[in-house]
Scaffold this motif. Structure first.
Motif, mmCIF file in Angstrom:
data_model
loop_
_atom_site.group_PDB
_atom_site.id
_atom_site.type_symbol
_atom_site.label_atom_id
_atom_site.label_comp_id
_atom_site.label_asym_id
_atom_site.label_seq_id
_atom_site.Cartn_x
_atom_site.Cartn_y
_atom_site.Cartn_z
ATOM 1 N N GLN A 9 -6.329 -12.426 5.924
ATOM 2 C CA GLN A 9 -6.935 -13.667 6.852
ATOM 3 C C GLN A 9 -6.732 -13.511 8.386
ATOM 4 O O GLN A 9 -7.590 -13.819 9.034
ATOM 5 C CB GLN A 9 -6.158 -14.969 6.101
ATOM 6 N N PRO A 19 -1.388 -18.421 9.261
ATOM 7 C CA PRO A 19 -2.309 -19.401 8.559
ATOM 8 C C PRO A 19 -1.597 -20.854 8.346
ATOM 9 O O PRO A 19 -0.369 -20.901 8.376
ATOM 10 C CB PRO A 19 -2.246 -18.704 7.220
ATOM 11 N N GLN A 21 -2.351 -22.705 5.412
ATOM 12 C CA GLN A 21 -2.617 -23.263 3.922
ATOM 13 C C GLN A 21 -1.226 -23.909 3.390
ATOM 14 O O GLN A 21 -1.359 -24.377 2.377
ATOM 15 C CB GLN A 21 -3.091 -22.094 3.092
ATOM 16 N N TYR A 23 0.680 -21.707 1.640
ATOM 17 C CA TYR A 23 1.356 -20.921 0.556
ATOM 18 C C TYR A 23 2.360 -20.194 0.871
ATOM 19 O O TYR A 23 2.861 -20.046 1.914
ATOM 20 C CB TYR A 23 0.080 -19.770 0.107
ATOM 21 N N GLU A 25 4.933 -17.283 1.281
ATOM 22 C CA GLU A 25 4.716 -15.982 1.814
ATOM 23 C C GLU A 25 5.793 -14.985 1.638
ATOM 24 O O GLU A 25 7.073 -15.341 1.354
ATOM 25 C CB GLU A 25 4.595 -16.089 3.316
ATOM 26 N N PHE A 64 -1.475 -10.977 7.821
ATOM 27 C CA PHE A 64 -1.480 -11.821 6.496
ATOM 28 C C PHE A 64 -2.569 -11.690 5.677
ATOM 29 O O PHE A 64 -3.894 -11.902 5.943
ATOM 30 C CB PHE A 64 -1.635 -13.508 6.977
ATOM 31 N N TYR A 65 -2.349 -11.219 4.380
ATOM 32 C CA TYR A 65 -3.265 -10.976 3.325
ATOM 33 C C TYR A 65 -3.016 -12.078 2.507
ATOM 34 O O TYR A 65 -2.119 -12.226 1.680
ATOM 35 C CB TYR A 65 -2.981 -9.316 2.669
ATOM 36 N N ARG A 66 -4.308 -12.899 2.241
ATOM 37 C CA ARG A 66 -4.350 -13.970 1.121
ATOM 38 C C ARG A 66 -4.582 -13.279 -0.093
ATOM 39 O O ARG A 66 -5.717 -12.787 -0.272
ATOM 40 C CB ARG A 66 -5.351 -14.900 1.784
ATOM 41 N N ASP A 69 -5.760 -16.846 -3.288
ATOM 42 C CA ASP A 69 -5.652 -18.244 -2.952
ATOM 43 C C ASP A 69 -4.278 -18.918 -3.440
ATOM 44 O O ASP A 69 -4.230 -19.832 -3.641
ATOM 45 C CB ASP A 69 -6.929 -18.992 -3.275
ATOM 46 N N PHE A 72 0.727 -15.384 0.463
ATOM 47 C CA PHE A 72 0.110 -14.489 1.555
ATOM 48 C C PHE A 72 1.248 -13.075 1.312
ATOM 49 O O PHE A 72 2.427 -13.576 1.262
ATOM 50 C CB PHE A 72 0.544 -15.062 2.900
#
Length: 195
Positions: A9, A19, A21, A23, A25, A64-66, A69, A72
């Motif tokens: 991302q 990010p 979102q 989420y 991490e 940051f690898y999403r 969804d 991360f």
């Protein structure tokens, strides 16, 4: 977790780039060349998605690898690489410290060490630092396939002794070659996501 969708991302250097979102991490830390990209690629079922570099010390941002969804993976610059200037190292140090100490989405850190060798001073410092901030830690000993299975316990106790391993942390032998340990690492991640 069955992984089909992964996207890089953002490569961030400042909190305002992280990010939004919300989420959970999971950060991955370890010295250059310890196998962070190989672990990431194994977890997400990709051959070479996370950038493995022939030049250690190349990752200079928080990547940051999403994943699906839902979370991360945060790839942190590798430490302990000699060709990087002191000034550059201090800059990374500040960036990493800011992320680790202030990011509420951070649910845990996977700290990678090389199963074949005793942890370096940098490995020990990083482990103690994460413990100081009371962050859940999974120590993953990479390249385990390079050690005879009968010697794993011996290597594990050497690593734990050097780190002054704490019972609240988790430990896992891992091999990117054989995928050994992949399920256990995912289980630890999923437990953190639920917290």
């Amino acid at each position: 977790m069955e992984v089909h969708n992964v996207e890089l991302q953002i490569s961030a250097v400042r909190p305002d780039q992280y990010p939004e979102q919300g989420y959970p991490e999971i950060a991955l830390v370890g010295r250059s060349n310890v196998g962070k990209s190989s672990l990431t690629n194994t977890l997400i079922n990709r051959k070479s998605y996370a950038r493995t570099s022939s030049q250690p010390g190349k990752t200079q941002t928080l990547n940051f690898y999403r994943v699906e969804d839902q979370l991360f993976f945060v790839d942190v610059p590798g430490y302990g690489y000699a060709k990087v200037s002191q000034k550059e190292r201090e800059k990374w140090g500040k960036m990493i410290e800011k992320y680790i100490t202030s990011r509420k989405e951070l649910k845990g850190v996977i700290s990678l060490v090389d199963a074949r060798h005793e942890p370096t001073d940098d490995d020990i410092t990083m482990y103690q630092y994460l413990r100081y901030y009371d962050i859940p830690i999974l120590v993953v000993a990479t390249k385990s396939d390079k050690i005879a299975r009968g010697k794993w316990n011996q290597h594990e106790s050497k690593i734990k002794k050097a780190l002054d391993f704490d019972g609240s942390s988790a430990f896992q032998m891992f091999s990117a070659q054989t995928k050994m340990g992949k399920e256990e690492v995912w289980k630890w991640i999923e437990d953190r996501m639920g917290e």
